[in-house]
Design a protein around this motif. Structure first.
Motif, PDB file in Angstrom:
ATOM      1  N   LEU A  75      81.960  37.758  43.746  1.00  0.00           N
ATOM      2  CA  LEU A  75      81.671  38.821  44.706  1.00  0.00           C
ATOM      3  C   LEU A  75      80.401  38.510  45.492  1.00  0.00           C
ATOM      4  N   SER A  76      79.392  37.966  44.819  1.00  0.00           N
ATOM      5  CA  SER A  76      78.141  37.620  45.498  1.00  0.00           C
ATOM      6  C   SER A  76      78.384  36.546  46.542  1.00  0.00           C
ATOM      7  N   TRP A  77      79.245  35.585  46.215  1.00  0.00           N
ATOM      8  CA  TRP A  77      79.589  34.555  47.203  1.00  0.00           C
ATOM      9  C   TRP A  77      80.370  35.151  48.368  1.00  0.00           C
ATOM     10  N   SER A  78      81.394  35.950  48.068  1.00  0.00           N
ATOM     11  CA  SER A  78      82.277  36.445  49.126  1.00  0.00           C
ATOM     12  C   SER A  78      81.578  37.447  50.037  1.00  0.00           C
ATOM     13  N   ILE A  79      80.566  38.166  49.523  1.00  0.00           N
ATOM     14  CA  ILE A  79      79.872  39.162  50.339  1.00  0.00           C
ATOM     15  C   ILE A  79      78.590  38.608  50.946  1.00  0.00           C
ATOM     16  N   TYR A  80      77.799  37.893  50.128  1.00  0.00           N
ATOM     17  CA  TYR A  80      76.484  37.450  50.587  1.00  0.00           C
ATOM     18  C   TYR A  80      76.382  35.940  50.807  1.00  0.00           C
ATOM     19  N   ASN A  81      77.432  35.210  50.486  1.00  0.00           N
ATOM     20  CA  ASN A  81      77.398  33.749  50.577  1.00  0.00           C
ATOM     21  C   ASN A  81      76.177  33.205  49.831  1.00  0.00           C
ATOM     22  N   ALA A  82      75.952  33.744  48.641  1.00  0.00           N
ATOM     23  CA  ALA A  82      74.757  33.395  47.871  1.00  0.00           C
ATOM     24  C   ALA A  82      75.116  33.281  46.392  1.00  0.00           C
ATOM     25  N   GLN A 101      72.731  45.513  44.282  1.00  0.00           N
ATOM     26  CA  GLN A 101      73.361  45.857  43.011  1.00  0.00           C
ATOM     27  C   GLN A 101      74.425  46.936  43.206  1.00  0.00           C
ATOM     28  N   GLU A 102      74.092  47.934  44.001  1.00  0.00           N
ATOM     29  CA  GLU A 102      75.026  49.042  44.223  1.00  0.00           C
ATOM     30  C   GLU A 102      76.286  48.567  44.936  1.00  0.00           C
ATOM     31  N   ILE A 103      76.124  47.677  45.917  1.00  0.00           N
ATOM     32  CA  ILE A 103      77.285  47.152  46.642  1.00  0.00           C
ATOM     33  C   ILE A 103      78.176  46.339  45.713  1.00  0.00           C
ATOM     34  N   LEU A 104      77.566  45.497  44.875  1.00  0.00           N
ATOM     35  CA  LEU A 104      78.353  44.696  43.947  1.00  0.00           C
ATOM     36  C   LEU A 104      79.038  45.563  42.898  1.00  0.00           C
ATOM     37  N   SER A 134      84.713  29.768  35.423  1.00  0.00           N
ATOM     38  CA  SER A 134      83.824  29.799  36.582  1.00  0.00           C
ATOM     39  C   SER A 134      84.641  29.922  37.866  1.00  0.00           C
ATOM     40  N   PRO A 135      84.170  30.732  38.825  1.00  0.00           N
ATOM     41  CA  PRO A 135      84.929  30.940  40.067  1.00  0.00           C
ATOM     42  C   PRO A 135      84.774  29.782  41.035  1.00  0.00           C
ATOM     43  N   LEU A 136      85.683  29.715  41.985  1.00  0.00           N
ATOM     44  CA  LEU A 136      85.595  28.756  43.073  1.00  0.00           C
ATOM     45  C   LEU A 136      84.716  29.361  44.159  1.00  0.00           C
ATOM     46  N   LEU A 137      83.559  28.778  44.383  1.00  0.00           N
ATOM     47  CA  LEU A 137      82.617  29.269  45.378  1.00  0.00           C
ATOM     48  C   LEU A 137      82.554  28.229  46.499  1.00  0.00           C
ATOM     49  N   LEU A 138      83.471  28.349  47.424  1.00  0.00           N
ATOM     50  CA  LEU A 138      83.764  27.284  48.373  1.00  0.00           C
ATOM     51  C   LEU A 138      82.536  26.749  49.091  1.00  0.00           C
TER      52      LEU A 138
END
Length: 536
Positions: free
Chosen positions: A172-179, A192-195, A219-223
């Motif tokens: 989720l952090s990757w898909s929303i914040y690219n981080a 935190q609230e958004i996640l 582990s997820p795929l974080l392209l």
């Protein structure tokens, strides 16, 4: 719960596939010879210098040494470029509001009980997934089972029960914040609230709470965060592509009187009809063809030639994308246009050509020159193949009024939120010769890898049914899919389209491969040209 898991398709083990004979044939006859040029060049140069045998070579030996030395220097240059792009993605996340909307729409997709037989009725009684509320589904609800099964693709297709909250938060952090995701507590309170909100919606959609903790095996795929996957190739490879595409540009200029232009950094080929009577007000709608990843004109020359031969009565515009064509000597090879720049440049070019109405001023405000009643609408027929469907989607989202008709061939823009595209093209181990050809000669090429693994914007690249004008009108919108597509899950894309009312507008070849619809002589190829010719 264990008994439930045993019946759950999202718990089925994804066993490694056995390599086929075609894999080894392609490896030995295509991949290995190209790959080995660089190490052989290094070995030959080192031997020639250390043994001092260079001075004993005849002219052809010295010519071979010069070529090998060129390969050595070029491999160092290629290595430096690979290091340059190996860092984090140069682009930050998109608008948070846009991302939240896209994430919600991806969860809503498949929630509505829509018939999959299709109707092709524009404005028919079809509520569409975006109208559905994200409610907590039962664990055995078919919609929840299906969601868990395709969602685990983002985790390497591990059993769903092995996925833990830390890994989901990382995705989720990757898909929303690219981080990257260190821990929930280390983030600002608003993030935190958004996640947490995104996690809650995802759990409702999955029909089950995701266990706390972490499991490194899932582990997820974080392209855009994962290490970039690049395979070297020799200087002679890139030289061949550069010369080949340059020759084909000149061929199109001579054969079809095409012009090569540049609009604010967007290079293009433009073939105007040979008859001087064509005009945007009365003539057939111009065609814009957006190519996919590969070798540029070398790969698409036959289709473009046949397109110009079959449809001589209207303009044909072909935007050129060096990052997608392995043109390493182009100044924008590692700096591809993003969605805004690409859509704005293409829209500006269409305005300059006087092919579209000026519906918006430079400040974005609407103008009052919409087509009047009874007036023929302007716009273009846009044809996109594979990766070109991203550019197609960008223009549809930014300037939908400019596209009169749409033709999607092997589109990768639909259902891209489900992970099949990224998994199949970047992460999956090759098992067949065709997969190895696409992976090594396209997917692992420097420019393509840079575009996909450092400039990929999943929310911008995802196109929704509701974003397509006249999507249910088969004379205005056409989709071409191959059931044996190795890049996308064509069956899922087909289901997504038919559930929204597409039937006559869908050409589905159960045995078709990726790109086969563009091959001369095939039924798909003939249908594309027929559809393009049928309307003015």
């Amino acid at each position: 719960m264990d008994s439930e898991f045993t019946k759950d398709i999202a718990e089925l083990l994804h066993l490694p596939r056995q390599k086929t004979l075609s894999f080894y044939i392609v490896f030995l006859t295509a991949v290995l010879p190209v790959w080995s040029v660089v190490p052989i060049s290094w070995a030959f140069v080192a031997y020639s210098l250390l043994s001092a045998s260079l001075w004993t070579y005849a002219w052809y030996g010295r010519a071979l040494f010069a070529w090998a030395l060129c390969e050595v220097f070029f491999s160092v240059y290629l290595y430096s470029l690979a290091r340059l792009i190996s860092g984090s993605s140069p682009h930050g996340p998109a608008s948070l509001i846009e991302l939240q909307s896209a994430f919600k729409r991806s969860l809503q997709a498949g929630l509505a009980f829509l018939p999959e037989d299709g109707s092709d009725e524009e404005g028919g009684v079809r509520p569409g997934s975006p109208t559905e509320d994200i409610i907590a589904l039962d664990f055995d609800d078919p919609r929840a089972v299906d969601f868990r099964n395709y969602m685990r693709t983002w985790y390497g297709k591990v059993p769903w029960s092995s996925i833990r909250k830390h890994e989901v938060y990382a995705w989720l952090s990757w898909s929303i914040y690219n981080a990257p995701f260190p821990s929930l507590e280390s983030l600002p309170e608003d993030e935190q609230e958004i996640l947490r909100s995104a996690m809650s919606m995802l759990e409702k959609r999955a029909g089950i709470a995701i266990p706390d903790g972490s499991n490194p095996d899932s582990s997820p795929l974080l392209l855009t965060l994962d290490p970039i996957n690049v395979a070297w190739r020799p200087f002679v490879w890139y030289a061949f592509i550069a010369v080949g595409n340059s020759v084909l540009r000149q061929y199109l200029k001579v054969k079809w009187r095409a012009s090569i232009g540049n609009y604010n950094g967007l290079e293009y080929i433009l073939r105007m009809p040979l008859t001087r009577s064509w005009s945007p007000e009365t003539g057939p709608h111009p065609i814009v063809f957006v190519h996919g990843l590969g070798l540029g004109l070398i790969q698409y020359n036959i289709f473009l030639t046949q397109l110009m031969e079959a449809i001589p009565d209207r303009p044909v515009l072909v935007p050129l994308h060096p990052h997608a064509s392995q043109e390493i000597f182009h100044p924008r090879f590692l700096n591809p246009m993003n969605r805004h720049e690409s859509a704005d440049c293409l829209a500006g070019l269409l305005r300059e050509l006087d092919w579209v109405e000026q519906h918006r001023a430079d400040n974005g405000e609407k103008l009052d020159d919409e087509p009047k009643d009874g007036q023929r609408p302007t716009g273009v027929t846009m044809v996109s193949h594979s990766n070109g469907s991203f550019t197609h989607a960008w223009l549809l989202k930014a300037h939908p009024e400019m596209i009169y008709r749409s033709c999607f061939v092997d589109p990768v823009t639909f259902c891209s939120w489900e992970g099949d595209l990224c998994y199949n093209f970047i992460y999956r181990r090759c098992a067949t010769g065709l997969e190895l050809l696409m992976k090594y000669f396209v997917g692992m090429e420097l420019g393509v890898a840079n575009f996909l693994q450092r400039h990929f914007d999943w929310s911008a690249n995802s196109l929704w049914f509701q974003d397509i004008p006249n999507a249910c009108d088969p004379s205005k919108t056409k989709f071409f899919l191959g059931g044996k597509d190795d890049v996308v899950d064509a069956e899922r894309v087909k289901r997504y389209l038919t559930s929204h009312g597409i039937r006559k507008g869908l050409w589905f070849d159960p045995h078709g491969r990726h790109g086969e619809a563009l091959l001369s002589g095939g039924k798909g190829h003939k249908e594309i040209l027929r559809w393009l010719r049928e309307a003015s």
